[in-house]
Design a protein around this motif. Structure first.
Motif, PDB file in Angstrom:
ATOM      1  N   TRP A   1       0.755  -1.076  -0.107  1.00  0.00           N
ATOM      2  CA  TRP A   1      -0.031   0.073  -0.087  1.00  0.00           C
ATOM      3  C   TRP A   1       1.031   1.228   0.008  1.00  0.00           C
ATOM      4  O   TRP A   1       1.848   1.251   0.540  1.00  0.00           O
ATOM      5  N   ASP A   2       0.288   2.201  -0.769  1.00  0.00           N
ATOM      6  CA  ASP A   2       1.198   4.010  -0.663  1.00  0.00           C
ATOM      7  C   ASP A   2      -0.206   4.460  -0.150  1.00  0.00           C
ATOM      8  O   ASP A   2      -1.080   4.379  -0.508  1.00  0.00           O
ATOM      9  N   LEU A   3       1.078   5.004   0.768  1.00  0.00           N
ATOM     10  CA  LEU A   3      -0.006   5.656   1.796  1.00  0.00           C
ATOM     11  C   LEU A   3      -0.952   6.776   1.853  1.00  0.00           C
ATOM     12  O   LEU A   3      -1.473   7.924   2.038  1.00  0.00           O
ATOM     13  N   ARG A   4       0.344   7.939   0.494  1.00  0.00           N
ATOM     14  CA  ARG A   4       0.052   9.140   0.413  1.00  0.00           C
ATOM     15  C   ARG A   4      -0.813   8.892  -0.813  1.00  0.00           C
ATOM     16  O   ARG A   4      -2.569   9.681  -0.841  1.00  0.00           O
ATOM     17  N   SER A   5      -1.293   8.070  -1.810  1.00  0.00           N
ATOM     18  CA  SER A   5      -2.512   7.798  -3.045  1.00  0.00           C
ATOM     19  C   SER A   5      -3.587   6.754  -1.930  1.00  0.00           C
ATOM     20  O   SER A   5      -4.547   6.553  -2.336  1.00  0.00           O
ATOM     21  N   GLY A   6      -2.975   6.101  -1.082  1.00  0.00           N
ATOM     22  CA  GLY A   6      -4.309   4.575  -0.126  1.00  0.00           C
ATOM     23  C   GLY A   6      -4.720   3.861  -0.985  1.00  0.00           C
ATOM     24  O   GLY A   6      -5.709   2.719  -1.256  1.00  0.00           O
ATOM     25  N   ASN A   7      -3.875   3.657  -1.993  1.00  0.00           N
ATOM     26  CA  ASN A   7      -3.975   2.882  -3.727  1.00  0.00           C
ATOM     27  C   ASN A   7      -2.688   1.481  -2.952  1.00  0.00           C
ATOM     28  O   ASN A   7      -1.733   1.156  -2.858  1.00  0.00           O
ATOM     29  N   ALA A   8      -3.538   0.332  -3.074  1.00  0.00           N
ATOM     30  CA  ALA A   8      -2.267  -1.146  -3.644  1.00  0.00           C
ATOM     31  C   ALA A   8      -1.751  -0.871  -4.290  1.00  0.00           C
ATOM     32  O   ALA A   8      -1.955  -1.459  -5.506  1.00  0.00           O
ATOM     33  N   VAL A   9      -0.740  -1.107  -4.903  1.00  0.00           N
ATOM     34  CA  VAL A   9       0.782  -0.234  -6.092  1.00  0.00           C
ATOM     35  C   VAL A   9       0.823  -1.811  -6.146  1.00  0.00           C
ATOM     36  O   VAL A   9       1.101  -2.120  -7.519  1.00  0.00           O
ATOM     37  N   TRP A  10       0.802  -2.879  -5.594  1.00  0.00           N
ATOM     38  CA  TRP A  10       1.563  -4.616  -5.899  1.00  0.00           C
ATOM     39  C   TRP A  10       0.560  -5.336  -5.269  1.00  0.00           C
ATOM     40  O   TRP A  10       0.682  -5.512  -4.162  1.00  0.00           O
ATOM     41  N   GLU A  11       0.131  -6.155  -5.478  1.00  0.00           N
ATOM     42  CA  GLU A  11      -0.662  -7.293  -4.862  1.00  0.00           C
ATOM     43  C   GLU A  11      -0.560  -8.944  -5.286  1.00  0.00           C
ATOM     44  O   GLU A  11       0.469  -9.143  -6.636  1.00  0.00           O
ATOM     45  N   ILE A  12       0.460  -9.753  -4.818  1.00  0.00           N
ATOM     46  CA  ILE A  12       0.701 -11.123  -4.972  1.00  0.00           C
ATOM     47  C   ILE A  12      -0.812 -12.491  -4.095  1.00  0.00           C
ATOM     48  O   ILE A  12      -1.300 -12.002  -3.319  1.00  0.00           O
ATOM     49  N   LYS A  13      -1.381 -12.522  -5.279  1.00  0.00           N
ATOM     50  CA  LYS A  13      -2.382 -13.554  -5.206  1.00  0.00           C
ATOM     51  C   LYS A  13      -1.670 -14.815  -4.654  1.00  0.00           C
ATOM     52  O   LYS A  13      -0.829 -15.578  -5.446  1.00  0.00           O
ATOM     53  N   GLU A  14      -2.145 -15.149  -3.331  1.00  0.00           N
ATOM     54  CA  GLU A  14      -2.079 -17.045  -3.508  1.00  0.00           C
ATOM     55  C   GLU A  14      -2.207 -18.023  -2.832  1.00  0.00           C
ATOM     56  O   GLU A  14      -3.456 -18.203  -1.960  1.00  0.00           O
ATOM     57  N   ASN A  15      -2.134 -19.099  -4.107  1.00  0.00           N
ATOM     58  CA  ASN A  15      -3.305 -20.127  -4.813  1.00  0.00           C
ATOM     59  C   ASN A  15      -2.687 -21.139  -4.469  1.00  0.00           C
ATOM     60  O   ASN A  15      -3.157 -21.862  -3.685  1.00  0.00           O
ATOM     61  N   VAL A  16      -1.153 -20.761  -4.959  1.00  0.00           N
ATOM     62  CA  VAL A  16      -0.536 -22.509  -4.857  1.00  0.00           C
ATOM     63  C   VAL A  16       0.045 -22.698  -3.221  1.00  0.00           C
ATOM     64  O   VAL A  16       1.608 -21.773  -3.893  1.00  0.00           O
ATOM     65  N   ASP A  17       0.292 -23.164  -2.573  1.00  0.00           N
ATOM     66  CA  ASP A  17       1.553 -23.506  -1.690  1.00  0.00           C
ATOM     67  C   ASP A  17       1.576 -21.817  -0.906  1.00  0.00           C
ATOM     68  O   ASP A  17       1.882 -21.034  -0.781  1.00  0.00           O
ATOM     69  N   CYS A  18       0.471 -21.874  -0.080  1.00  0.00           N
ATOM     70  CA  CYS A  18      -0.045 -20.013   0.377  1.00  0.00           C
ATOM     71  C   CYS A  18       0.904 -20.119   1.702  1.00  0.00           C
ATOM     72  O   CYS A  18       1.338 -20.779   1.986  1.00  0.00           O
ATOM     73  N   PHE A  19       1.258 -18.567   1.918  1.00  0.00           N
ATOM     74  CA  PHE A  19       2.069 -18.726   2.646  1.00  0.00           C
ATOM     75  C   PHE A  19       1.694 -18.964   4.306  1.00  0.00           C
ATOM     76  O   PHE A  19       0.318 -18.981   4.521  1.00  0.00           O
ATOM     77  N   ALA A  20       2.128 -19.720   4.736  1.00  0.00           N
ATOM     78  CA  ALA A  20       2.226 -20.033   6.188  1.00  0.00           C
ATOM     79  C   ALA A  20       2.148 -19.114   7.054  1.00  0.00           C
ATOM     80  O   ALA A  20       1.521 -18.389   8.605  1.00  0.00           O
ATOM     81  N   ASP A  21       3.841 -18.026   6.921  1.00  0.00           N
ATOM     82  CA  ASP A  21       3.942 -17.093   7.181  1.00  0.00           C
ATOM     83  C   ASP A  21       4.458 -16.419   6.638  1.00  0.00           C
ATOM     84  O   ASP A  21       5.024 -16.638   4.745  1.00  0.00           O
ATOM     85  N   CYS A  22       4.872 -15.295   6.022  1.00  0.00           N
ATOM     86  CA  CYS A  22       5.461 -13.471   5.171  1.00  0.00           C
ATOM     87  C   CYS A  22       6.261 -12.647   6.046  1.00  0.00           C
ATOM     88  O   CYS A  22       5.742 -12.508   7.211  1.00  0.00           O
ATOM     89  N   THR A  23       7.217 -12.122   5.473  1.00  0.00           N
ATOM     90  CA  THR A  23       7.968 -11.102   6.216  1.00  0.00           C
ATOM     91  C   THR A  23       8.406 -10.505   5.071  1.00  0.00           C
ATOM     92  O   THR A  23       8.986 -11.100   3.737  1.00  0.00           O
ATOM     93  N   VAL A  24       9.055  -9.295   5.236  1.00  0.00           N
ATOM     94  CA  VAL A  24       9.833  -9.052   4.066  1.00  0.00           C
ATOM     95  C   VAL A  24      10.811  -7.609   4.708  1.00  0.00           C
ATOM     96  O   VAL A  24      11.562  -6.901   5.890  1.00  0.00           O
ATOM     97  N   SER A  25      12.094  -7.635   3.483  1.00  0.00           N
ATOM     98  CA  SER A  25      13.244  -7.128   4.657  1.00  0.00           C
ATOM     99  C   SER A  25      13.854  -6.082   3.101  1.00  0.00           C
ATOM    100  O   SER A  25      14.105  -6.842   2.193  1.00  0.00           O
TER     101      SER A  25
END
Length: 463
Positions: free
Chosen positions: A310-334
């Motif tokens: 999410w871009d806080l300034r515009s309030g829009n999602a700039v990227w989306e990853i749809k998890e259908n195969v082997d969905c995450f049990a947990d995820c993080t960002v570095s």
């Protein structure tokens, strides 16, 4: 006998005798032992320290009625910025009290809990932090300098940076599912079965403020996840009827937490459950000024989820990853690795996606055995993944895997990660790891059905 003895006491409580003031060398009498140092060394203590005041004296030998051996430890700290090896012979709490007397506790804290001393390949279990009662930990939060708060049952137990001072308070929750440290004495806490996000002063044991999301159905708003940047507090709310959710943004710079905006507002329409999966993990990506919000659910078609940026300034999602195969049990960002990481719920393997691909069609790269992706065994169920610096930690059952990047080239395709042994950071009890977090030069670990917190620490100077 008072701590300072002499015929001409100063405002800070030490006495002085005459000496030649022409030299930059300062002589101090501590408990009958003479110490010599420079004015520049004493000024390292800070303007509010009595040692800094001593550095401004001319023609005197101050006498301080304190332990000379402990003073020698603190003087070494001023000279080098690190604790000497002989500090191991003292109890840390004694050094804390002595550093408070001289006004140099901040230097002791920086040396004892310096994040740069975190060595993932040299971790060992150094301490057990016991919790009162029979409840196992459900949430844990840490500060950058190593203080930690642990939620267990309706209680929150706090340990200061030295891990010697402990306090426990009761809360209004039956159990706490999300908790984030806002300062050493203040946490944000919430639950999936209790309405409102509470800002709690854990040192005094009272609720400073309760934040709610006013949803369309006028029902309560439970907390699914909490995150923060330097300026904002992020909270994922879901209506008590579980038919709508959103992410609220609050300004941390105000005395009270002022709501700034609302993003990611979703409603469930008909039987389309995927249309309103609440975010159960929030992570701020400072280098991109984006908020990662991830959520998943299990339904007739399996485990599905999505990761939005999410871009806080515009309030829009700039990227989306749809998890259908082997969905995450947990995820993080570095930020350090410029990457998104997940552990697959079916495979139990670690995957990476480069943040430089933002806006493009996402492709996960499996760092382990990609053949497990479609096995359907849920080998990764309950696994946790976190990044710390340029290292990636992933819990599986009672063990933790450590992944490190091997630098080969600058191209995205050249990125190679290797799984490494964590040295002495192993445990034979076999209890499943439920949470782990990092603070200072330590890693804090909780396990299923255990009423304590394990402290894993590198072999650092001093302690």
């Amino acid at each position: 006998m008072p701590p300072f003895v002499g015929s001409h006491p100063l405002s800070s409580g030490f006495s002085r005798n005459s000496i030649d003031s022409s030299s930059n060398i300062v002589t101090i009498d501590v408990g009958g032992h003479l110490f010599q140092t420079t004015k520049q060394t004493l000024k390292q203590s800070g303007s509010k320290s009595i040692l800094s005041e001593i550095s401004n004296l001319d023609g005197s030998i101050p006498f301080i009625d304190r332990d000379p051996e402990m003073f020698s430890i603190l003087l070494s700290l001023l000279r080098t910025g690190n604790l000497p090896s002989k500090a191991k012979t003292f109890d840390i709490q004694d050094l804390v009290f002595e550093s408070q007397f001289y006004g140099v506790e901040h230097l002791l804290l920086n040396s004892h809990s310096n994040p740069s001393q975190f060595e993932p390949f040299d971790l060992e279990k150094s301490l057990i932090l016991p919790l009162s009662g029979r409840d196992s930990p459900t949430a844990i939060s840490t500060s950058q300098l190593g203080s930690v708060q642990v939620a267990h049952g309706c209680k929150i137990t706090s340990f200061d940076w030295s891990l010697k001072r402990k306090s426990t308070i009761l809360t209004q929750f039956a159990g706490i599912d999300s908790m984030l440290s806002l300062s050493p004495n203040v946490v944000a806490a919430g639950a999936t079965d209790f309405s409102g996000l509470q800002i709690i002063d854990v040192s005094k044991g009272f609720v400073k403020e309760t934040l709610n999301w006013e949803n369309v159905t006028k029902s309560g708003s439970t907390v699914q996840a909490i995150g923060a940047s330097k300026e904002f507090l992020f909270t994922s709310f879901e209506s008590s009827r579980r038919n709508s959710n959103c992410i609220m943004i609050y300004d941390l710079s105000d005395n009270g937490l002022r709501p700034v905006s609302e993003i990611g507002h979703y409603e469930i329409f008909g039987a389309e459950l995927d249309s309103a999966i609440p975010a159960t993990k929030l992570s701020w990506i400072s280098s991109y000024n984006l908020l990662m919000a991830a959520g998943s659910h299990s339904g007739p078609s399996g485990v599905r989820g999505n990761i939005r940026f999410w871009d806080l300034r515009s309030g829009n999602a700039v990227w989306e990853i749809k998890e259908n195969v082997d969905c995450f049990a947990d995820c993080t960002v570095s930020d350090d690795l410029s990457a998104i990481l997940k552990v697959g719920v079916h495979s139990g393997e670690v995957f990476i996606s480069d943040l430089r691909n933002i806006g493009k069609e996402n492709t996960w790269t499996c760092l382990g055995d990609s053949r497990k992706v479609t096995n359907g065994k849920k080998e990764g169920f309950g696994s946790k993944i976190e990044s710390h610096g340029n290292q990636v930690f992933c819990s599986k059952g009672g063990n933790i895997e450590l992944w490190s990047e091997v630098l080969i080239g600058s191209s995205i395709k050249d990125r190679v990660f290797r799984k490494n042994s964590m040295g002495r950071a192993k445990d034979s009890c076999g209890n499943k790891i439920t949470h782990f977090s990092f603070g200072g030069n330590k890693m804090f670990v909780t396990r299923k059905d255990q009423q304590f917190v394990e402290v894993w620490q590198s072999s650092v100077r001093g302690f």
